[in-house]
Design an enzyme around this catalytic site. Structure first.
Site, PDB file in Angstrom:
ATOM      1  N   ASP A  37      12.072  10.555   2.082  1.00  0.00           N
ATOM      2  CA  ASP A  37      11.595  10.771   3.462  1.00  0.00           C
ATOM      3  C   ASP A  37      12.000   9.663   4.424  1.00  0.00           C
ATOM      4  O   ASP A  37      12.146   9.919   5.612  1.00  0.00           O
ATOM      5  CB  ASP A  37      10.088  11.068   3.522  1.00  0.00           C
ATOM      6  CG  ASP A  37       9.190   9.943   3.058  1.00  0.00           C
ATOM      7  OD1 ASP A  37       9.686   8.978   2.444  1.00  0.00           O
ATOM      8  OD2 ASP A  37       7.966  10.037   3.315  1.00  0.00           O
ATOM      9  N   SER A 127      -2.507  10.250  -1.483  1.00  0.00           N
ATOM     10  CA  SER A 127      -2.511  10.198  -0.010  1.00  0.00           C
ATOM     11  C   SER A 127      -3.886  10.190   0.639  1.00  0.00           C
ATOM     12  O   SER A 127      -4.083  10.781   1.703  1.00  0.00           O
ATOM     13  CB  SER A 127      -1.683  11.343   0.572  1.00  0.00           C
ATOM     14  OG  SER A 127      -0.339  11.051   0.413  1.00  0.00           O
ATOM     15  N   SER A 129      -5.244   7.694   2.131  1.00  0.00           N
ATOM     16  CA  SER A 129      -5.182   6.959   3.402  1.00  0.00           C
ATOM     17  C   SER A 129      -4.512   7.804   4.487  1.00  0.00           C
ATOM     18  O   SER A 129      -4.892   7.743   5.656  1.00  0.00           O
ATOM     19  CB  SER A 129      -4.466   5.623   3.223  1.00  0.00           C
ATOM     20  OG  SER A 129      -3.221   5.820   2.605  1.00  0.00           O
ATOM     21  N   GLU A 161       0.608   3.707  10.728  1.00  0.00           N
ATOM     22  CA  GLU A 161       0.755   3.105   9.395  1.00  0.00           C
ATOM     23  C   GLU A 161       1.848   2.031   9.380  1.00  0.00           C
ATOM     24  O   GLU A 161       1.671   0.950   8.830  1.00  0.00           O
ATOM     25  CB  GLU A 161       1.104   4.210   8.397  1.00  0.00           C
ATOM     26  CG  GLU A 161       1.292   3.680   7.012  1.00  0.00           C
ATOM     27  CD  GLU A 161       0.696   4.573   5.968  1.00  0.00           C
ATOM     28  OE1 GLU A 161       0.091   5.594   6.329  1.00  0.00           O
ATOM     29  OE2 GLU A 161       0.828   4.239   4.795  1.00  0.00           O
ATOM     30  N   ASP A 173       3.759  12.226   3.759  1.00  0.00           N
ATOM     31  CA  ASP A 173       2.346  12.417   3.418  1.00  0.00           C
ATOM     32  C   ASP A 173       1.519  12.880   4.616  1.00  0.00           C
ATOM     33  O   ASP A 173       0.660  13.749   4.497  1.00  0.00           O
ATOM     34  CB  ASP A 173       1.769  11.118   2.849  1.00  0.00           C
ATOM     35  CG  ASP A 173       2.576  10.635   1.662  1.00  0.00           C
ATOM     36  OD1 ASP A 173       3.194  11.469   0.988  1.00  0.00           O
ATOM     37  OD2 ASP A 173       2.589   9.416   1.421  1.00  0.00           O
ATOM     38  N   TYR A 225       7.949  -1.198  -2.569  1.00  0.00           N
ATOM     39  CA  TYR A 225       8.314  -0.031  -1.764  1.00  0.00           C
ATOM     40  C   TYR A 225       9.281  -0.468  -0.658  1.00  0.00           C
ATOM     41  O   TYR A 225      10.337   0.139  -0.448  1.00  0.00           O
ATOM     42  CB  TYR A 225       7.046   0.590  -1.170  1.00  0.00           C
ATOM     43  CG  TYR A 225       7.259   1.876  -0.406  1.00  0.00           C
ATOM     44  CD1 TYR A 225       7.039   3.102  -0.995  1.00  0.00           C
ATOM     45  CD2 TYR A 225       7.660   1.850   0.937  1.00  0.00           C
ATOM     46  CE1 TYR A 225       7.219   4.286  -0.282  1.00  0.00           C
ATOM     47  CE2 TYR A 225       7.840   3.019   1.656  1.00  0.00           C
ATOM     48  CZ  TYR A 225       7.611   4.235   1.043  1.00  0.00           C
ATOM     49  OH  TYR A 225       7.787   5.394   1.748  1.00  0.00           O
TER      50      TYR A 225
HETATM   51  C1  GLA Z   1       4.576   7.253  -0.477  1.00  0.00           C
HETATM   52  C2  GLA Z   1       4.934   7.219   1.009  1.00  0.00           C
HETATM   53  C3  GLA Z   1       5.798   8.412   1.398  1.00  0.00           C
HETATM   54  C4  GLA Z   1       6.975   8.603   0.453  1.00  0.00           C
HETATM   55  C5  GLA Z   1       6.504   8.529  -1.002  1.00  0.00           C
HETATM   56  C6  GLA Z   1       7.655   8.565  -1.963  1.00  0.00           C
HETATM   57  O1  GLA Z   1       3.725   8.326  -0.753  1.00  0.00           O
HETATM   58  O2  GLA Z   1       3.768   7.218   1.801  1.00  0.00           O
HETATM   59  O3  GLA Z   1       6.241   8.265   2.741  1.00  0.00           O
HETATM   60  O4  GLA Z   1       7.978   7.678   0.718  1.00  0.00           O
HETATM   61  O5  GLA Z   1       5.747   7.363  -1.255  1.00  0.00           O
HETATM   62  O6  GLA Z   1       8.291   9.790  -1.932  1.00  0.00           O
END
Ligand code: GLA
Length: 385
Positions: A37, A127, A129, A161, A173, A225
């Site tokens: 994404d 997800s 948050s 965010e 998300d 990340y």
């Molecule tokens: C987290 C992030 C998303 C995406 C995923 C991996 O959930 O919030 O934006 O990058 O990791 O696909």
């Protein structure tokens, strides 16, 4: 008594008046399309039946009062004109971050009283948050008459965010929580947020999808990340494209050759380019009704995240290997990685066997017992009352 009535009564006890309304936003699992994404690529999440619910009223005096049934510390009181990026490291950064983002975008939000409760497991990569961000944004959009569409809510939440909370996440998300529909997975092009609802009715085919929360807590702002994201951006720059989405699947070998001895970047690029192709393959299979055939694609996706993107962990690998060994049709980690949850696609009749095998493997490895539940694609964010 319905959930909305319970939370409205709790709101009244806290703030002395009925809320103006009650809203819900779901958590999500991603069927396939991981870390694509923030590379302008494709994703295919669906909403969970687990939601964050918010009872909310407007205020006109610049005060924002926040309370969560799931957090200690009582009511937190803030001033909307004093909200500043990266000033808050607690849970309140998510709701206050969207108030900041709305005001920063020029919307005259003059305060609110908020009471929250959630059934989404926290820190499980589901997800929680993002659901919190989306439910507040939808509530304020309705109350202040902003008329925001799902994709606009997602963009505002992502900005909250990235800038206010300080986590460099993509937009999957928030869009999943805002835009998913019951019985469907959301095929989202994260470049322009164009979307297609893909029917995903496992029960009709005698199948089930299990979510296995490994109980290993993940955190997105802790660096790994962001390192993957920076590596992908480096890859795009070296290849002279806007985003890795622009590297075609049939041009992958040539792109990898051009990256020469940049081994780390080569692995990241290979994951992103093959993952986009896997999302498209899963969408075509689902559209032709060949749901069982997506199993091996999920397994390929897991191997790519484990070996190329390097964001799995022993617990996630154990879920996948054990589930496949016990007869699962497919399995992969889901979400950001380094812990969190895996998904397991099974024949409905195998639910007991597969669940038991995973639980026993965790016990034998000395890992904390996982939490396993079956997930049915649920509705995106909406007003309850
Ligand atoms: C987290 C992030 C998303 C995406 C995923 C991996 O959930 O919030 O934006 O990058 O990791 O696909």
């Amino acid at each position: 008594m319905s959930e909305a009535v319970v939370i409205a009564e709790q709101f009244k006890e806290l703030y002395g008046a009925e809320p103006e309304g009650v809203w819900a936003a779901p958590g999500r699992v991603n069927l396939i399309g991981e870390h694509t994404d923030y590379n302008d690529g494709f994703v295919l999440p669906f909403a969970l039946p687990h939601t964050t619910v918010a009872a909310v009223s407007r205020r006109d005096d610049g005060v924002l009062r926040l309370h969560s049934a799931d957090a200690e510390g009582g009511v937190v009181e803030l001033r909307v004109d004093a909200l500043a990026p990266e000033s808050d490291k607690s849970w309140t950064a998510y709701p206050s971050g969207v108030v900041w983002a709305l005001r920063d975008a020029g919307h005259a939000v003059t305060g609110a009283d908020v009471h929250l409760t959630s059934t989404i497991p926290q820190g499980a990569g589901l997800s929680s948050s993002h659901a919190l961000e989306v439910v507040i944004t939808l509530a304020l959009s309705d109350l202040y008459g902003l008329g925001l569409k799902g994709w606009q809510i997602a963009r505002l939440c992502q900005r909250a965010e990235n800038v206010y909370v300080g986590a460099p996440t993509g937009i999957m998300d928030q869009t999943a929580s805002a835009c998913c529909q019951a019985g469907h997975a959301l095929f989202l092009d994260t470049r322009d947020l164009s979307q297609r609802q893909i029917p995903f009715d496992l029960a009709a085919e005698g199948m089930r999808l299990l979510v296995v929360d490994t109980q290993v807590k993940h955190a997105h702002s802790d660096g790994e990340y962001g390192k993957r994201r920076a590596g992908c951006e480096k890859g795009a720059a070296l290849l002279g494209v806007d985003a890795l989405r622009d590297v075609p699947y049939d041009g992958l070998d040539a792109a990898l050759a051009r990256l020469g001895d940049e081994e780390e970047v080569r692995r990241l690029v290979r994951h992103i380019v093959t993952e986009n192709e896997r999302v498209e393959r899963v969408v075509s299979l689902l559209q032709t009704g060949d749901t069982r055939a997506i199993g091996p694609v999920l397994v390929e996706g897991h191997a790519s995240l484990r070996d190329d993107f390097r964001i799995s962990c022993p617990e996630l690998d154990l879920v996948v290997d054990t589930a496949l060994g016990a007869g699962a049709v497919g399995a992969r980690m889901t979400g950001g990685g380094f812990g969190g949850s895996a998904i397991v696609l099974i024949e409905a009749a195998d639910e007991g066997t597969v669940t038991k095998a995973v639980e026993e493997a965790f016990a034998a490895a000395g890992f904390t017992a996982p939490r396993v539940f079956a997930a049915v694609p649920a509705a995106g964010a909406h007003r309850l009352v």
